[in-house]
Design a protein around this motif. Sequence first.
Motif, short mmCIF file in Angstrom:
data_model
loop_
_atom_site.label_atom_id
_atom_site.label_comp_id
_atom_site.label_asym_id
_atom_site.label_seq_id
_atom_site.Cartn_x
_atom_site.Cartn_y
_atom_site.Cartn_z
N SER A 321 22.15 4.76 -54.33
CA SER A 321 22.97 4.45 -53.19
C SER A 321 22.45 2.78 -53.62
O SER A 321 21.44 2.07 -53.93
CB SER A 321 21.34 4.52 -52.40
OG SER A 321 20.59 5.05 -52.26
N ASP A 458 27.37 8.24 -45.07
CA ASP A 458 27.09 6.99 -44.99
C ASP A 458 28.35 6.35 -44.32
O ASP A 458 29.11 7.02 -43.57
CB ASP A 458 26.75 5.73 -46.36
CG ASP A 458 28.44 6.39 -47.34
OD1 ASP A 458 29.40 6.72 -46.09
OD2 ASP A 458 27.99 5.57 -48.28
N ALA A 460 30.43 3.74 -44.55
CA ALA A 460 31.81 4.69 -45.47
C ALA A 460 33.02 6.10 -44.87
O ALA A 460 33.50 5.93 -44.28
CB ALA A 460 31.99 3.72 -46.84
N TRP A 487 25.15 2.83 -48.31
CA TRP A 487 25.85 3.22 -48.96
C TRP A 487 26.20 4.08 -50.27
O TRP A 487 25.65 3.68 -51.05
CB TRP A 487 27.13 2.67 -49.32
CG TRP A 487 28.24 1.98 -48.07
CD1 TRP A 487 28.72 2.26 -47.68
CD2 TRP A 487 27.27 1.16 -47.54
NE1 TRP A 487 28.84 1.45 -46.37
CE2 TRP A 487 28.09 0.82 -46.26
CE3 TRP A 487 25.84 0.50 -47.02
CZ2 TRP A 487 27.65 -0.18 -44.96
CZ3 TRP A 487 25.55 -0.57 -45.99
CH2 TRP A 487 26.53 -0.60 -45.20
N ARG A 496 31.21 1.90 -54.93
CA ARG A 496 30.71 2.63 -53.48
C ARG A 496 31.32 4.46 -53.32
O ARG A 496 33.01 3.66 -53.37
CB ARG A 496 31.06 1.95 -52.40
CG ARG A 496 29.80 1.44 -51.85
CD ARG A 496 30.01 -0.48 -50.39
NE ARG A 496 28.99 -0.75 -50.25
CZ ARG A 496 29.23 -1.81 -49.62
NH1 ARG A 496 29.72 -0.86 -48.30
NH2 ARG A 496 28.07 -2.20 -49.61
N GLU A 499 34.56 4.97 -50.91
CA GLU A 499 35.33 3.56 -50.56
C GLU A 499 36.34 3.88 -51.47
O GLU A 499 36.38 4.70 -52.49
CB GLU A 499 34.57 2.85 -49.91
CG GLU A 499 34.05 2.05 -48.78
CD GLU A 499 32.96 0.80 -48.80
OE1 GLU A 499 32.82 0.38 -48.37
OE2 GLU A 499 33.31 0.19 -50.07
#
Length: 634
Positions: A321, A458, A460, A487, A496, A499
């Motif tokens: 992360s 997270d 996102a 993230w 990520r 995303e």
Amino acid sequence: MSNATDTFPIDLSQFKKLSLDPSKPTLNQEEKATLLTNIQLLRDAIVLFTATGAARGVSGHTGGAYDTVPEVCIILALFNQSPAKFFPVIFDEAGHRVATQYLLSALEGSLPPAHLLHYREANSKLPGHPELGLTPGVKFSSGRLGHMWPMVNGVALANRSSTIFCLGSDGSQQEGNDAEAARLAVAQNLNVKMLIDDNDVTISGHPSQYLKGFDVGKTLEGHGLKVIRADGENIDALWGAVSAAVRYDGPAAVISKRVMAPGIPDIEGSAHGHDVIPIKSALHYFEARGKNISWLAQNTDIAALYNGIQPVKQPYLHVGSTETVGANRVVFGEAVNMVLDAMDPVERAKKVMVIDSDLEGSTGLKVIHQKHPEVFIPSGIMERGNFSAAAGFGFDKDKFGVFSTFSAFLEMVVSEVTMARLNGCNVLCHFSHSGGVNSFFADNGLSDLHSYLYFPADAAQMVAIVKHIFFERGLRFVFSTRSKVPWILKEDGKTRFFESGYKFVPGKDEIIAEGKAGYVVAFGEMLYRAWDAVLRCRQEGLDVGLVNKPSLNVVDEQTIMKIGQSPFVLVVESLNQKTGLGSKFGTWLLERQLTPKYGYMGTTREGCGGLWEQIPHQGLDSQSIILKIKQLSQ
């Protein structure tokens, strides 16, 4: 409890014992002087030690405790005058005024004064609300706002010959529980005396502005209580009011009007006084008080005291992360704004209503209030009524209510959730500060009408979830934690996960990594910790997989069949181990004749204070997860 070298720089032994006779409503000169001295001493102490919470970055609520010192000093003097007449506990329906209870514990000798300097520190046994049995000298657990007065009524029923005191607040009095308690107290003529700090300040602002028409005194008079109003900072008037309440045969309330944090220049009268006093403001306060405070130890350097206290940073560096973190509870509001931004302004105001329960700065609604005031309704500490208002707005199939509060208060609206579900209402609920309690209370309907519980891992994923579900019909529940989270990265350690083209699918579990040795199932803020543990096991040659389960209460048949045929399944969460996902997932496996080795880890203990320290305290840190993985893989 304290280090042997710790010393408290204010000499609490200078607190003078005083007895006050309620049959004499006027103070003599000596009594008044003693009261004023005691008040100033305790207020100085509260400012000094609560500011240590700011120094260690753990909050602490200075203003409410500071405000009610005059009432506390008067109650103590009444206890001294006639111990047999009064129940010897100063109950308080505002648990965040816990600094009062710790100071009382120090005054009576149950707590070393020096230990007050460890206020809100992890494992110091000085948490943010009073906890009976945890802190020496603390005589009750407060729970949350509006829960104490009903219990005090019970104490009064069990002690008919005693007068019972309970400190109140204009915030607590907004709760429906207190209305019920007032009616019972009057009906049974209970000898309960409510001393209510009416400072017109709560977390998000001023009740006189967001609850126009609400008046604490008029409300209580309507229930039948004897109500006496006084200037809380005029000790003669306050004593006259309290003595009159004590002489009155039956339930009575003294409404003390004052500004928040009187005499603290930087925060007086503002919502900033609700939380912990900033270090700079505490130093300004003592500068204004002057250098020759008689009870302050000579050569005390208060600035050096605070500088010597530093936030304890988490020493562990998680892999899998990002080092940067985001606040999901704030991102919820930002994600709602993204949806609102895309709507026609007229349509937006017509179709969406967002209602706050005095927590907008804590649950992410503040950004909605700032950017889209046309859909926002600021409201009071009235979760049941506010949730139902959001549901009523969403009674129309094409309109959508948005409601938010702390997860700890979810259980308060369960009945209202049922009503909303029965009426087919559209409500998007955000419960922040999650952890420990049973969030599955929200899924209390029958199987023929489903309500999704979502817990993003997270920022996102929070955005992806909110944007996807905002206009879905029915009840939808989104959870987040108080603490920020990083993230999630893919196994390459760079990209990520949520995303780069990620699309959220309700009810679908997400394979973060495949594994032949077994699978860990996690969600929310435990995903990055579980991912760290899984990656470290994989580095050691143990081929463990990881599943993210953002839809908590839905079985993904494809995924459960996949992981259920692996050697083991381990559920890791920060919800209550008795009632969380882990308690259900094993049953789901058995219902499908899947019999891997099974384990689940969740919250099992009362909290320890601090911040990140809660996770290892519960045995949920990465190393504990690794140990459990290795046990199951043997």
